[in-house]
Scaffold this motif. Sequence first.
Motif, PDB file in Angstrom:
ATOM      1  N   UNK A  61       6.038 -14.882 -24.898  1.00 54.20           N
ATOM      2  CA  UNK A  61       5.268 -15.460 -26.003  1.00 54.20           C
ATOM      3  C   UNK A  61       3.783 -15.300 -25.695  1.00 54.20           C
ATOM      4  N   UNK A  62       3.049 -14.749 -26.648  1.00 56.99           N
ATOM      5  CA  UNK A  62       1.624 -14.519 -26.385  1.00 56.99           C
ATOM      6  C   UNK A  62       0.752 -14.577 -27.638  1.00 56.99           C
ATOM      7  N   UNK A  63       1.182 -15.379 -28.629  1.00 54.02           N
ATOM      8  CA  UNK A  63       0.361 -15.491 -29.840  1.00 54.02           C
ATOM      9  C   UNK A  63      -0.253 -16.877 -29.998  1.00 54.02           C
TER      10      UNK A  63
ATOM     11  N   UNK B  24      15.603  -7.921 -20.748  1.00 54.42           N
ATOM     12  CA  UNK B  24      14.432  -7.070 -20.941  1.00 54.42           C
ATOM     13  C   UNK B  24      13.994  -7.193 -22.393  1.00 54.42           C
ATOM     14  N   UNK B  25      12.732  -7.474 -22.600  1.00 52.92           N
ATOM     15  CA  UNK B  25      12.160  -7.557 -23.946  1.00 52.92           C
ATOM     16  C   UNK B  25      10.842  -6.788 -23.916  1.00 52.92           C
ATOM     17  N   UNK B  26      10.696  -5.831 -24.819  1.00 52.73           N
ATOM     18  CA  UNK B  26       9.473  -5.043 -24.871  1.00 52.73           C
ATOM     19  C   UNK B  26       9.239  -4.228 -23.613  1.00 52.73           C
ATOM     20  N   UNK B  27      10.310  -3.890 -22.907  1.00 48.37           N
ATOM     21  CA  UNK B  27      10.187  -3.106 -21.686  1.00 48.37           C
ATOM     22  C   UNK B  27       9.811  -3.915 -20.461  1.00 48.37           C
ATOM     23  N   UNK B  28       9.752  -5.227 -20.607  1.00 46.00           N
ATOM     24  CA  UNK B  28       9.368  -6.097 -19.490  1.00 46.00           C
ATOM     25  C   UNK B  28      10.464  -7.132 -19.257  1.00 46.00           C
ATOM     26  N   UNK B  29      10.806  -7.338 -17.990  1.00 51.66           N
ATOM     27  CA  UNK B  29      11.828  -8.327 -17.654  1.00 51.66           C
ATOM     28  C   UNK B  29      11.319  -9.726 -17.959  1.00 51.66           C
ATOM     29  N   UNK B  30      12.205 -10.545 -18.496  1.00 49.63           N
ATOM     30  CA  UNK B  30      11.876 -11.938 -18.772  1.00 49.63           C
ATOM     31  C   UNK B  30      12.458 -12.800 -17.665  1.00 49.63           C
TER      32      UNK B  30
END
Length: 185
Positions: A163-165, A2-8
Motif C-alpha cells: 500500500x502506497x497511496x 508476489x504483487x507487482x513483482x515484489x514479495x509481500x
Amino acid sequence: MIEGGKASPTPLKMIAAVAVLRNPWAGMGFVEDLRPAILDTAPELGALLTAMVLEAAGGGDRVEGYGKAAMVGINGEVGHASGLIHTLRFGNHFREAVGAKSYLAFTNTRGPANASLQIPLMDKNDGGRRSHYLTIQLSVADAPGPDEIVVGLGASIGGRPHHRIGDRYQDLKELGHDVENPASV
C-alpha cells in the motif's frame, strides 16, 4: 505472495460467503412494504453468512476489512437486494462479530446468472484507511436466476500488499479541509 513483482511480507487473504435465495417478493408485482419479508429473512441470513466468514477467517478478531453485497435477478428490483442487506438485522451480525466501528461498504445491483458480484471492502474500524479498500469479485454460474437474490459478505485478513497511496486524512489536510469535518472548507 508476489504483487507487482515484489514479495509481500504478509499475504492478503480475502474471504467471501455467499447465499442464493428465492426472491421473497418474486411474482408479487410492486410490493409497498418490504419490511415483513426483510424481518423474516435478513436476520437468519446475516447470522449464517457471518458464521461462514468467521469460520474461514479463524475468528472475528482476525478480520480487518469487511463489506457486503446483493444482486437481484432480472425479474426483481434493486430495492429487493438492497432491502435484505441494508437493515441492521442483517449487517449487525457481521459488524458485532468482528468488533467493527465503521459502516459496511456495499453494492446492490441487478443481473443475470453468472454476473459479477462485487463486494467492496474497507477497514472495519477506519473508513479512511485506504490500504483496506479492496474488492472481492466473484460469480455464481447459475445464479441469480430471474427470481433469485445472491447475497454475500466479504472479509480480508490484511490490506493491499505494498500500500502506497496514503489515506483520506492526508488528502483532506492537503486540500485544506478539516479532517474532523471533511465537508467544511
